[in-house]
Scaffold this motif. Sequence first.
Motif, PDB file in Angstrom:
ATOM      1  N   SER A  36     -23.316 -90.563  85.894  1.00  0.00           N
ATOM      2  CA  SER A  36     -22.622 -89.969  86.867  1.00  0.00           C
ATOM      3  C   SER A  36     -21.344 -89.517  86.329  1.00  0.00           C
ATOM      4  N   GLU A  37     -20.805 -88.283  86.994  1.00  0.00           N
ATOM      5  CA  GLU A  37     -19.580 -87.711  86.472  1.00  0.00           C
ATOM      6  C   GLU A  37     -18.418 -88.434  87.303  1.00  0.00           C
ATOM      7  N   GLU A  38     -17.427 -88.917  86.495  1.00  0.00           N
ATOM      8  CA  GLU A  38     -16.473 -89.807  87.147  1.00  0.00           C
ATOM      9  C   GLU A  38     -15.446 -88.713  88.146  1.00  0.00           C
ATOM     10  N   GLU A  39     -15.326 -87.556  87.516  1.00  0.00           N
ATOM     11  CA  GLU A  39     -14.287 -86.561  88.248  1.00  0.00           C
ATOM     12  C   GLU A  39     -15.128 -85.603  89.085  1.00  0.00           C
ATOM     13  N   PHE A  40     -16.216 -85.248  88.802  1.00  0.00           N
ATOM     14  CA  PHE A  40     -17.049 -84.016  89.565  1.00  0.00           C
ATOM     15  C   PHE A  40     -18.401 -84.670  90.074  1.00  0.00           C
ATOM     16  N   PRO A  41     -18.670 -83.885  91.104  1.00  0.00           N
ATOM     17  CA  PRO A  41     -20.301 -84.443  91.649  1.00  0.00           C
ATOM     18  C   PRO A  41     -21.330 -84.090  90.554  1.00  0.00           C
ATOM     19  N   GLY A  42     -22.329 -85.019  90.608  1.00  0.00           N
ATOM     20  CA  GLY A  42     -23.567 -84.696  89.855  1.00  0.00           C
ATOM     21  C   GLY A  42     -23.684 -85.642  88.655  1.00  0.00           C
ATOM     22  N   VAL A  43     -24.568 -85.265  87.893  1.00  0.00           N
ATOM     23  CA  VAL A  43     -24.728 -86.198  86.734  1.00  0.00           C
ATOM     24  C   VAL A  43     -25.214 -85.476  85.473  1.00  0.00           C
ATOM     25  N   ARG A  44     -25.005 -86.381  84.339  1.00  0.00           N
ATOM     26  CA  ARG A  44     -25.589 -85.869  83.155  1.00  0.00           C
ATOM     27  C   ARG A  44     -26.826 -86.495  82.775  1.00  0.00           C
ATOM     28  N   ALA A  45     -27.646 -85.833  82.338  1.00  0.00           N
ATOM     29  CA  ALA A  45     -29.163 -86.246  82.120  1.00  0.00           C
ATOM     30  C   ALA A  45     -29.553 -86.093  80.761  1.00  0.00           C
ATOM     31  N   PHE A  46     -30.174 -87.161  80.117  1.00  0.00           N
ATOM     32  CA  PHE A  46     -30.587 -87.241  78.679  1.00  0.00           C
ATOM     33  C   PHE A  46     -31.911 -87.952  78.448  1.00  0.00           C
ATOM     34  N   LEU A  47     -32.753 -87.354  77.527  1.00  0.00           N
ATOM     35  CA  LEU A  47     -33.890 -88.115  77.422  1.00  0.00           C
ATOM     36  C   LEU A  47     -33.588 -88.788  75.744  1.00  0.00           C
ATOM     37  N   VAL A  48     -33.885 -89.908  75.593  1.00  0.00           N
ATOM     38  CA  VAL A  48     -33.840 -90.524  74.597  1.00  0.00           C
ATOM     39  C   VAL A  48     -34.790 -90.239  73.246  1.00  0.00           C
ATOM     40  N   ARG A  49     -34.360 -89.895  72.337  1.00  0.00           N
ATOM     41  CA  ARG A  49     -35.496 -89.320  71.236  1.00  0.00           C
ATOM     42  C   ARG A  49     -35.450 -90.219  70.265  1.00  0.00           C
ATOM     43  N   ASN A  50     -34.430 -90.695  69.556  1.00  0.00           N
ATOM     44  CA  ASN A  50     -34.690 -91.757  68.534  1.00  0.00           C
ATOM     45  C   ASN A  50     -33.546 -92.867  68.724  1.00  0.00           C
ATOM     46  N   ILE A  51     -34.055 -93.941  68.013  1.00  0.00           N
ATOM     47  CA  ILE A  51     -32.852 -95.142  68.218  1.00  0.00           C
ATOM     48  C   ILE A  51     -32.534 -95.406  66.508  1.00  0.00           C
ATOM     49  N   PHE A  52     -31.270 -95.683  66.298  1.00  0.00           N
ATOM     50  CA  PHE A  52     -31.098 -95.771  64.909  1.00  0.00           C
ATOM     51  C   PHE A  52     -30.124 -96.949  64.844  1.00  0.00           C
ATOM     52  N   HIS A  53     -30.563 -98.028  64.093  1.00  0.00           N
ATOM     53  CA  HIS A  53     -29.632 -99.232  64.104  1.00  0.00           C
ATOM     54  C   HIS A  53     -29.043 -99.174  62.470  1.00  0.00           C
ATOM     55  N   GLN A  54     -27.638 -99.198  62.656  1.00  0.00           N
ATOM     56  CA  GLN A  54     -26.984 -99.071  61.322  1.00  0.00           C
ATOM     57  C   GLN A  54     -25.995-100.567  61.075  1.00  0.00           C
ATOM     58  N   GLY A  55     -26.203-100.720  59.526  1.00  0.00           N
ATOM     59  CA  GLY A  55     -25.563-102.146  59.476  1.00  0.00           C
ATOM     60  C   GLY A  55     -25.020-102.211  57.926  1.00  0.00           C
ATOM     61  N   LYS A  56     -24.598-103.263  57.579  1.00  0.00           N
ATOM     62  CA  LYS A  56     -24.099-103.590  56.265  1.00  0.00           C
ATOM     63  C   LYS A  56     -24.940-104.822  55.534  1.00  0.00           C
ATOM     64  N   HIS A  57     -25.339-104.321  54.322  1.00  0.00           N
ATOM     65  CA  HIS A  57     -26.317-105.451  53.721  1.00  0.00           C
ATOM     66  C   HIS A  57     -25.200-106.221  52.767  1.00  0.00           C
ATOM     67  N   SER A  58     -25.492-107.626  52.682  1.00  0.00           N
ATOM     68  CA  SER A  58     -24.471-108.433  51.926  1.00  0.00           C
ATOM     69  C   SER A  58     -25.638-109.561  51.292  1.00  0.00           C
ATOM     70  N   SER A  59     -25.098-109.605  49.952  1.00  0.00           N
ATOM     71  CA  SER A  59     -26.083-110.484  49.120  1.00  0.00           C
ATOM     72  C   SER A  59     -25.415-111.838  49.046  1.00  0.00           C
ATOM     73  N   SER A  60     -24.190-112.065  49.651  1.00  0.00           N
ATOM     74  CA  SER A  60     -23.690-113.468  49.709  1.00  0.00           C
ATOM     75  C   SER A  60     -23.595-113.931  51.091  1.00  0.00           C
ATOM     76  N   GLU A  61     -23.599-113.236  52.134  1.00  0.00           N
ATOM     77  CA  GLU A  61     -23.761-113.456  53.472  1.00  0.00           C
ATOM     78  C   GLU A  61     -24.795-112.838  54.472  1.00  0.00           C
ATOM     79  N   ILE A  62     -25.042-113.077  55.702  1.00  0.00           N
ATOM     80  CA  ILE A  62     -26.177-112.613  56.358  1.00  0.00           C
ATOM     81  C   ILE A  62     -25.952-111.199  56.683  1.00  0.00           C
ATOM     82  N   SER A  63     -26.686-110.103  56.370  1.00  0.00           N
ATOM     83  CA  SER A  63     -26.357-108.870  56.655  1.00  0.00           C
ATOM     84  C   SER A  63     -26.404-108.518  58.165  1.00  0.00           C
ATOM     85  N   GLU A  64     -25.897-107.508  58.842  1.00  0.00           N
ATOM     86  CA  GLU A  64     -25.500-107.378  60.021  1.00  0.00           C
ATOM     87  C   GLU A  64     -25.821-106.000  60.253  1.00  0.00           C
ATOM     88  N   ILE A  65     -26.555-105.758  61.733  1.00  0.00           N
ATOM     89  CA  ILE A  65     -26.685-104.603  62.286  1.00  0.00           C
ATOM     90  C   ILE A  65     -25.246-104.585  62.955  1.00  0.00           C
TER      91      ILE A  65
END
Length: 106
Positions: A36-65
């Motif tokens: 929903s638009e906060e300042e105006f009537p109506g909505v913004r509508a989107f179709l989800v295409r892809n999901i990307f998970h980004q993180g950091k790899h660590s050789s000394s600790e647990i890697s994390e997204i």
Amino acid sequence: MNVTLAIVPPDGGETDYQIDLKVPHLPRSGEYIYLSEEEFPGVRAFLVRNIFHQGKHSSSEISEIDTVVLEVEFIEHPYQSDSHKQSVEMYKARGYTVKSAPETAY
């Protein structure tokens, strides 16, 4: 859960802009997001295409997204806001085919 919407042209391409968003669960590819638009009537509508998970790899600790990016594209919606409609019309003027939201009560 915090995610970033990366808004791309219909059928993909470079990100036009981003929206940071808090979601109760992670949407899947093919699902719809209506904001929903906060300042105006109506909505913004989107179709989800892809999901990307980004993180950091660590050789000394647990890697994390630490970042989730949802690649989404504009779709037409019967109750779209004026600003959303302008974006849809811009993509059409550039030769893109903009998909429509499913016909439903939502």
